[in-house]
Design a protein around this motif. Structure first.
Motif, PDB file in Angstrom:
ATOM      1  N   TRP A  51       0.826  -1.215   0.000  1.00  0.00           N
ATOM      2  CA  TRP A  51       0.000   0.000   0.000  1.00  0.00           C
ATOM      3  C   TRP A  51       0.864   1.271   0.000  1.00  0.00           C
ATOM      4  O   TRP A  51       0.755   2.108  -0.880  1.00  0.00           O
ATOM      5  N   GLU A  52       1.748   1.386   0.978  1.00  0.00           N
ATOM      6  CA  GLU A  52       2.537   2.606   1.086  1.00  0.00           C
ATOM      7  C   GLU A  52       3.605   2.693  -0.003  1.00  0.00           C
ATOM      8  O   GLU A  52       3.934   3.789  -0.459  1.00  0.00           O
ATOM      9  N   LYS A  53       4.134   1.546  -0.445  1.00  0.00           N
ATOM     10  CA  LYS A  53       5.254   1.576  -1.373  1.00  0.00           C
ATOM     11  C   LYS A  53       4.835   1.611  -2.837  1.00  0.00           C
ATOM     12  O   LYS A  53       5.551   2.141  -3.679  1.00  0.00           O
ATOM     13  N   LEU A  54       3.669   1.042  -3.141  1.00  0.00           N
ATOM     14  CA  LEU A  54       3.283   0.935  -4.550  1.00  0.00           C
ATOM     15  C   LEU A  54       1.914   1.546  -4.831  1.00  0.00           C
ATOM     16  O   LEU A  54       1.778   2.441  -5.650  1.00  0.00           O
ATOM     17  N   TYR A  55       0.906   1.055  -4.134  1.00  0.00           N
ATOM     18  CA  TYR A  55      -0.469   1.440  -4.472  1.00  0.00           C
ATOM     19  C   TYR A  55      -0.722   2.935  -4.265  1.00  0.00           C
ATOM     20  O   TYR A  55      -1.197   3.636  -5.154  1.00  0.00           O
ATOM     21  N   GLU A  56      -0.442   3.421  -3.056  1.00  0.00           N
ATOM     22  CA  GLU A  56      -0.755   4.818  -2.760  1.00  0.00           C
ATOM     23  C   GLU A  56       0.013   5.779  -3.657  1.00  0.00           C
ATOM     24  O   GLU A  56      -0.587   6.712  -4.222  1.00  0.00           O
ATOM     25  N   PRO A  57       1.333   5.612  -3.861  1.00  0.00           N
ATOM     26  CA  PRO A  57       2.030   6.532  -4.775  1.00  0.00           C
ATOM     27  C   PRO A  57       1.459   6.498  -6.195  1.00  0.00           C
ATOM     28  O   PRO A  57       1.327   7.545  -6.844  1.00  0.00           O
ATOM     29  N   ALA A  58       1.102   5.292  -6.676  1.00  0.00           N
ATOM     30  CA  ALA A  58       0.553   5.191  -8.029  1.00  0.00           C
ATOM     31  C   ALA A  58      -0.805   5.884  -8.123  1.00  0.00           C
ATOM     32  O   ALA A  58      -1.104   6.583  -9.098  1.00  0.00           O
ATOM     33  N   ILE A  59      -1.637   5.699  -7.111  1.00  0.00           N
ATOM     34  CA  ILE A  59      -2.964   6.323  -7.111  1.00  0.00           C
ATOM     35  C   ILE A  59      -2.831   7.835  -7.058  1.00  0.00           C
ATOM     36  O   ILE A  59      -3.534   8.573  -7.756  1.00  0.00           O
ATOM     37  N   ARG A  60      -1.920   8.321  -6.247  1.00  0.00           N
ATOM     38  CA  ARG A  60      -1.755   9.767  -6.125  1.00  0.00           C
ATOM     39  C   ARG A  60      -1.265  10.382  -7.441  1.00  0.00           C
ATOM     40  O   ARG A  60      -1.660  11.488  -7.803  1.00  0.00           O
ATOM     41  N   ARG A  61      -0.397   9.679  -8.137  1.00  0.00           N
ATOM     42  CA  ARG A  61       0.081  10.208  -9.426  1.00  0.00           C
ATOM     43  C   ARG A  61      -1.044  10.235 -10.457  1.00  0.00           C
ATOM     44  O   ARG A  61      -1.104  11.119 -11.313  1.00  0.00           O
ATOM     45  N   ALA A  62      -1.930   9.251 -10.391  1.00  0.00           N
ATOM     46  CA  ALA A  62      -2.999   9.160 -11.390  1.00  0.00           C
ATOM     47  C   ALA A  62      -4.221   9.986 -11.027  1.00  0.00           C
ATOM     48  O   ALA A  62      -5.059  10.257 -11.874  1.00  0.00           O
ATOM     49  N   ALA A  63      -4.325  10.385  -9.761  1.00  0.00           N
ATOM     50  CA  ALA A  63      -5.540  11.065  -9.300  1.00  0.00           C
ATOM     51  C   ALA A  63      -5.668  12.437  -9.934  1.00  0.00           C
ATOM     52  O   ALA A  63      -4.697  13.078 -10.306  1.00  0.00           O
ATOM     53  N   GLY A  64      -6.920  12.871 -10.029  1.00  0.00           N
ATOM     54  CA  GLY A  64      -7.198  14.214 -10.527  1.00  0.00           C
ATOM     55  C   GLY A  64      -7.270  14.280 -12.030  1.00  0.00           C
ATOM     56  O   GLY A  64      -6.856  13.371 -12.747  1.00  0.00           O
ATOM     57  N   LEU A  65      -7.809  15.382 -12.515  1.00  0.00           N
ATOM     58  CA  LEU A  65      -7.915  15.610 -13.953  1.00  0.00           C
ATOM     59  C   LEU A  65      -6.925  16.672 -14.394  1.00  0.00           C
ATOM     60  O   LEU A  65      -5.960  16.397 -15.079  1.00  0.00           O
ATOM     61  N   GLY A  66      -7.161  17.909 -13.971  1.00  0.00           N
ATOM     62  CA  GLY A  66      -6.253  18.990 -14.327  1.00  0.00           C
ATOM     63  C   GLY A  66      -5.180  19.178 -13.277  1.00  0.00           C
ATOM     64  O   GLY A  66      -5.123  18.464 -12.270  1.00  0.00           O
ATOM     65  N   ARG A  67      -4.322  20.167 -13.525  1.00  0.00           N
ATOM     66  CA  ARG A  67      -3.224  20.438 -12.605  1.00  0.00           C
ATOM     67  C   ARG A  67      -3.318  21.853 -12.066  1.00  0.00           C
ATOM     68  O   ARG A  67      -3.676  22.771 -12.778  1.00  0.00           O
ATOM     69  N   LEU A  68      -2.971  21.993 -10.796  1.00  0.00           N
ATOM     70  CA  LEU A  68      -2.877  23.319 -10.205  1.00  0.00           C
ATOM     71  C   LEU A  68      -1.554  23.958 -10.608  1.00  0.00           C
ATOM     72  O   LEU A  68      -0.568  23.267 -10.865  1.00  0.00           O
ATOM     73  N   SER A  69      -1.539  25.271 -10.636  1.00  0.00           N
ATOM     74  CA  SER A  69      -0.297  25.967 -10.981  1.00  0.00           C
ATOM     75  C   SER A  69       0.688  25.927  -9.831  1.00  0.00           C
ATOM     76  O   SER A  69       1.881  26.165 -10.028  1.00  0.00           O
ATOM     77  N   MET A  70       0.217  25.642  -8.611  1.00  0.00           N
ATOM     78  CA  MET A  70       1.021  25.638  -7.393  1.00  0.00           C
ATOM     79  C   MET A  70       1.559  27.024  -7.073  1.00  0.00           C
ATOM     80  O   MET A  70       2.538  27.177  -6.342  1.00  0.00           O
ATOM     81  N   GLN A  71       0.925  28.042  -7.626  1.00  0.00           N
ATOM     82  CA  GLN A  71       1.265  29.424  -7.326  1.00  0.00           C
ATOM     83  C   GLN A  71       0.057  30.109  -6.710  1.00  0.00           C
ATOM     84  O   GLN A  71      -1.080  29.679  -6.901  1.00  0.00           O
ATOM     85  N   ALA A  72       0.319  31.176  -5.994  1.00  0.00           N
ATOM     86  CA  ALA A  72      -0.777  31.927  -5.378  1.00  0.00           C
ATOM     87  C   ALA A  72      -1.672  32.519  -6.457  1.00  0.00           C
ATOM     88  O   ALA A  72      -1.182  33.023  -7.475  1.00  0.00           O
ATOM     89  N   ASP A  73      -2.977  32.430  -6.249  1.00  0.00           N
ATOM     90  CA  ASP A  73      -3.947  32.969  -7.205  1.00  0.00           C
ATOM     91  C   ASP A  73      -3.833  34.493  -7.208  1.00  0.00           C
ATOM     92  O   ASP A  73      -4.079  35.143  -6.186  1.00  0.00           O
ATOM     93  N   PRO A  74      -3.476  35.114  -8.334  1.00  0.00           N
ATOM     94  CA  PRO A  74      -3.305  36.576  -8.355  1.00  0.00           C
ATOM     95  C   PRO A  74      -4.612  37.340  -8.548  1.00  0.00           C
ATOM     96  O   PRO A  74      -4.625  38.565  -8.463  1.00  0.00           O
ATOM     97  N   ASP A  75      -5.700  36.642  -8.841  1.00  0.00           N
ATOM     98  CA  ASP A  75      -6.957  37.328  -9.143  1.00  0.00           C
ATOM     99  C   ASP A  75      -7.633  37.851  -7.879  1.00  0.00           C
ATOM    100  O   ASP A  75      -7.341  37.415  -6.760  1.00  0.00           O
ATOM    101  N   ILE A  76      -8.548  38.762  -8.103  1.00  0.00           N
ATOM    102  CA  ILE A  76      -9.285  39.400  -7.017  1.00  0.00           C
ATOM    103  C   ILE A  76     -10.694  38.819  -6.973  1.00  0.00           C
ATOM    104  O   ILE A  76     -11.342  38.668  -8.012  1.00  0.00           O
ATOM    105  N   TYR A  77     -11.160  38.519  -5.779  1.00  0.00           N
ATOM    106  CA  TYR A  77     -12.500  37.980  -5.594  1.00  0.00           C
ATOM    107  C   TYR A  77     -13.243  38.847  -4.577  1.00  0.00           C
ATOM    108  O   TYR A  77     -12.638  39.513  -3.739  1.00  0.00           O
ATOM    109  N   ASP A  78     -14.544  38.835  -4.685  1.00  0.00           N
ATOM    110  CA  ASP A  78     -15.342  39.679  -3.807  1.00  0.00           C
ATOM    111  C   ASP A  78     -16.543  38.892  -3.309  1.00  0.00           C
ATOM    112  O   ASP A  78     -16.841  37.796  -3.802  1.00  0.00           O
ATOM    113  N   LYS A  79     -17.235  39.455  -2.361  1.00  0.00           N
ATOM    114  CA  LYS A  79     -18.464  38.855  -1.852  1.00  0.00           C
ATOM    115  C   LYS A  79     -19.457  39.967  -1.559  1.00  0.00           C
ATOM    116  O   LYS A  79     -19.071  41.115  -1.327  1.00  0.00           O
TER     117      LYS A  79
END
Length: 977
Positions: A133-161
């Protein structure tokens, strides 16, 4: 494929955009999906599990396939539906969930491994061997998980409420929504009309039918003009109502600048909290596909969406199109496409009695049983009366019927009800209070019925609110009946897709049934049916129909899942409403903040407040020099400190004494008018959680102070006690922390300074003793409150004035006290002074201390009951022998570090021999060394003993002497002078 004729796009302008690095052109009014189809792009993505080629399926927010990444850099946005992306100049889009390219995806090998990746395979496969699980399954699942990718940068846009209130909220800008808004607005009601599209009209924009003999867009334009002239209606385009909450509150996200190339400092999205007395759900309906073998190829799409692309966006995925339907709406698509010059290869209608509605080949009673084309549809296999044939076509429109969008209705546990003639779920009798379904969302699929339904729903809502609203004259529209056959999938041996994004097939549902996962909740989680970004809008009903067939029950007997917010995906940034960075939480400034800043103050965050930590002076090179100077000034002359941040709660009423008596562990009912008493509050479990003072200004009026950190908590607990525990008491309370600026004036010359500002008030020890309070005026008539209390152990006062005068007050005090050596001091000196005096504060009252531990055990009255009093006498608490003591370094140069653990000098340093810890520490300029406060086992009996303080984080230790907690003036003579 080139553009078709007509459409609602602006052909006078051309927009350049890119997809996977290749440049294309579109027009204003296009979506990314329509522009791609107009440019002949059918392959737009890969499925999540098997990485099968995927094309555009729908034309709205229900899209499961065309999920792309937009923009680049920090503004990169994954998992965006191309069908709702408004085209703009320079738009950058990329396919996702593929490697190395969309056309050749190496992970498509998963499709070959599909026999091993069936429904629930992860529950079975990853159980053994355990070590994998820790050595094979979980790393493989984590690499395959998700669809798109985050930029891993702070969102520069402005949001309001923001917050909005209305009589009627209309959700959806189609025929029903427009009729409802018109009815209510003409009646004078405050109306909000919200629609997720950038144009009003809904399905009307995708149809060729007329209203009053003219184009539907003419009627829509006339309505828009009328809405603009009415002050009582707010039209919110590009706004998705994503959730229904308690008390008529609706969550909505407005896309403000997503359709611009650059934000340029503008708000990107706004989160709206809409409070509506009534609401109309006119969210329309979603077409569902029919599952058949290999029904997921690019080019196979919903027939209604194909019609929308042709009529609204003048785009079609192929020059040759076939239609597979089980209802009349499929014929409508074929007729409109033929009118646009598209070749109709065939219309395959599952109903044997079907009739052709135009000049095209009809295969009545036929079924599509397969398809060909690896990266795009080339032909379909059709079976009729036991005979099969292959029909060449580049696109196939599939219509399996329409599902009313009941999602918002279900957000309050509203159960949809199955309608057999419509073969769909409709809103039931119970749902969100005040939410009325209308139009296609209520099962009224013809334009005329939708218009009437919307107007009648609005009139009903107005009647409930007591607003007179008459039905408007509605335009004439088609009255076509809607009939649909019970056909959800075509039986076969090959895989037929139900959930396109998550690769759930009919076979997966059959396996779930075989493995006893029949309940819909189990089916959903076992197969991941409906767990994609579209939340099952195109797949749930089909999945239920298949399971019903397998179990031999009806669809309503099989059950249905209900939905929860959000209706469509919502960005986490907009949910934060712009509360990021310095806006993450409010930064509260004291009334003297700007004055302190001008005096060179260094500030520190204390909860939400910015408080002056110390005031640096010229020539001081270290912060401790400033702190030592300020502490000496208070002990030797007079110091000024802004203590506005302490919680202040006004408590009034005939029973104020009894009320506070039950909250504080010590006696408060006997407090006399004009006097102040120190008080301690206990939690229900008997531990101390806050201390402060109670000043009685009148028989029915007290002012309670709390620590800065617990101001909100104490007020909340007091309000709970007033409303729920003792509602019979005549008590009212309100937080006045922000209403009063409060300045501590401390030191042997404090009385002399105050005498220069109070108006005709006797400050002598006899007239105004220690722990007295009064309402008076200062500075020639300014109302104020004066309290003779001391946190420093010196003669001290706290003077409170209305908050707007705080800045002026401290300036006047500094001016009048110049010859007395008046000195401002901050929180660091405040801490030094209170540690020298042995006053318990936040570090001691940390939720782990009892009244006895801080030396206040005698304050817990035995003559009355109060919150936590009984629990404080539990054996485990009453028997705790840790006591607050003073600690002083044996070596004057030695360190005393907060958090260090205390051990007997000859004991090993481990958990079993741990005897306490240091809660507070500082350098004392009056003692001449570091000192501290701490809890020590039997500490009150060990005065004079030398112990060891261990600081394992830094690998240090120090020898300390146990001394009384009062380092300065232990008799308390100074504060009573």
């Amino acid at each position: 494929m080139t553009r078709l004729a007509g459409g609602l796009i602006d052909r006078s302008r051309t927009l350049n955009f890119s997809f996977d690095g290749k440049r294309y052109q579109g027009h204003p009014g296009d979506t990314l999906a329509s522009a791609l189809l107009a440019n002949g792009v059918r392959l737009v993505g890969r499925s999540f599990k098997y990485h099968r080629p995927r094309g555009v399926l729908s034309a709205g927010s229900e899209e499961p396939n065309a999920i792309v990444e937009l923009r680049s850099g920090a503004r990169q946005e994954p998992n965006t539906r191309a069908t709702v992306v408004e085209l703009f100049e320079g738009l950058q889009a990329r396919s996702q969930n593929r490697w190395p390219s969309l056309g050749f995806d190496a992970l498509a090998i998963n499709d070959l491994l599909s026999p091993f990746l069936t429904a629930g395979f992860y529950y079975k496969t990853f159980m053994w061997p355990k070590g994998f699980w820790e050595k094979l399954y979980e790393p493989a699942i984590r690499r395959a998980a998700g669809l798109g990718r985050l930029s891993m940068q702070a969102d520069p846009d402005i949001y309001d409420k923001g917050f909005l209130h209305c009589d009627l909220l209309v959700i959806g800008g189609g025929a029903a929504g427009l009729a409802a808004a018109l009815t209510a607005a003409r009646g004078g009601a405050r109306v909000i009309l919200a629609d997720e599209d950038f144009r009003l009209g809904g399905q009307l924009l995708s149809e060729t039918g007329t209203l009053d003999g003219g184009q539907a867009t003419n009627w829509i334009s006339a309505l828009e003009a009328e809405f603009e002239s009415l002050p009582n209606i707010r039209v919110m385009r590009r706004t998705t109502v994503f959730g229904v909450y308690d008390h008529g509150i609706y969550g909505a996200v407005e896309s403000v600048s997503d359709h611009f190339p650059e934000a340029n400092g503008c708000v990107r999205q706004t989160l709206w909290r809409i409070t509506a007395k009534r609401a109309i759900l006119a969210a329309g309906a979603t077409e569902r596909p029919i599952a058949f073998a290999d029904n997921d190829r690019p080019g196979i799409m919903l027939a209604g969406a194909m019609r929308a692309y042709a009529n609204r966006w003048a785009a079609c995925p192929s020059e040759t199109v076939a239609v597979f339907t089980n209802n009349d709406d499929g014929h409508h698509t074929a007729r409109d496409l033929a009118a646009k010059g598209v070749q109709i290869a065939a219309v395959i209608d599952a109903r044997p009695e079907a009739k052709a509605r135009g000049d095209y080949r009809l295969i009545a009673g036929g079924m599509v049983t397969g398809s060909r084309g690896r990266l795009g549809l080339k032909s379909i296999k059709v079976q009729e009366n036991g005979r099969s044939e292959w029909i060449e076509c580049g696109a196939l429109g599939v219509s399996g019927g329409w599902n009313p969008n009941v999602h918002l209705f279900s957000h309050h546990r509203g159960r949809p009800v199955w309608n057999e003639p419509l073969q769909a779920f409709l809103p039931g009798e119970e749902g969100a209070l005040g939410l009325i379904p209308a139009g296609a969302a209520a099962g009224h699929f013809s334009t005329a019925d939708a218009l009437r339904s919307g107007a009648q729903a609005a009139q009903r809502a107005m009647d409930e609110l007591g607003i007179a609203a008459s039905l408007p004259d509605l335009p004439r529209a088609e009255e076509a009946d809607y009939t649909v056959a019970h056909v959800f999938h075509v039986p076969g041996k090959k895989r037929a897709w139900v959930d396109f994004q998550n690769d759930v097939t009919v076979k997966d549902i059959k396996l779930a049934h075989a493995e006893n996962m029949g309940p819909v909740e189990h089916l959903k989680r076992y197969t991941t049916l409906g767990m994609a970004t579209d939340q099952g809008k195109t797949s749930n009903v089909t999945g239920l129909a298949v399971m019903a067939e397998l179990t031999g029950r009806s669809i309503p007997e099989t059950g249905t899942t209900i939905f929860r917010p959000p209706y469509t995906p919502v960005t986490l940034s907009v949910l934060g409403g712009g509360d990021v960075g310095r806006h993450f939480r409010p930064r509260r400034l004291t009334p003297t903040h700007h004055w302190a800043k001008a005096q060179g103050a260094v500030f520190v965050e204390v909860g939400q407040w910015m408080r002056a930590q110390y005031f640096a002076r010229a020539g001081e090179t270290h912060w401790r020099q400033s702190v030592d100077r300020e502490a000496r000034a208070v002990r030797g002359a007079v110091g000024l400190c802004d203590v506005t941040t302490l919680g202040k709660i006004d408590v009034q009423g005939a029973d104020v004494g009894e009320f506070l008596n039950r909250l504080y562990c010590n006696m408060m009912a006997t407090l006399k008018v004009g006097r102040v008493r120190y008080g301690l509050m206990l939690r229900e479990d008997g531990f101390a959680y806050d201390d402060g003072t109670c000043a009685r200004l009148a028989e029915d009026h007290c002012v309670v102070t709390t620590t800065t950190a617990n101001a909100g908590l104490v007020y909340r607990n007091m309000e709970f006690a007033r409303q729920c525990l003792w509602p019979e008491l005549d008590v009212q309370l309100i937080s006045t922390t922000d209403a009063w600026a409060q300045i501590a004036v401390a030191g042997p010359k404090s009385r002399a300074l105050l005498a220069r500002i109070v108006d005709g008030f006797d400050l002598s020890n006899e007239a105004f003793p220690f722990m007295a309070c009064a309402e008076l005026t200062v500075c020639d008539g300014l109302r104020a409150r004066l309290f003779r209390i001391s946190f420093s152990g010196e003669l001290a006062y706290e003077v409170a004035v209305p908050a707007r005068y705080g800045h002026a007050l401290i300036e006047r005090l500094m001016e009048l006290g110049a010859d007395l050596g008046a000195t401002p001091y901050g929180t660091e000196a405040l801490g030094v002074l209170r540690i020298e005096k042995g006053h318990a504060a936040g570090p001691e009252l940390n939720g782990q201390a009892t009244a006895a531990m801080v030396g206040l055990g005698s304050m817990v009255s035995q003559k009355k009951d109060s919150v936590g009093a009984v629990m404080s006498r539990r054996e485990g608490l009453a028997g705790d022998r840790r006591r607050l003591v003073g600690l002083r370094a044996v070596d004057p140069a030695g360190k005393v570090v907060s958090g260090s653990h205390l051990f007997a000098e000859d004991a090993p340093r481990k958990f079993d021999t741990d005897q306490g810890w240091i809660t507070s520490a500082c350098y004392s300029p009056h003692v001449g060394s570091m000192i501290g406060l701490g809890f020590l086992e039997n500490g009150d009996e060990r005065l004079g003993e030398v112990i060891v303080a261990a600081n394992p984080l830094e690998g240090e230790s120090a020898r300390l002497r146990v001394v009384p907690a009062h380092f300065v003036d232990p008799e308390g003579a100074r504060l009573r002078e």
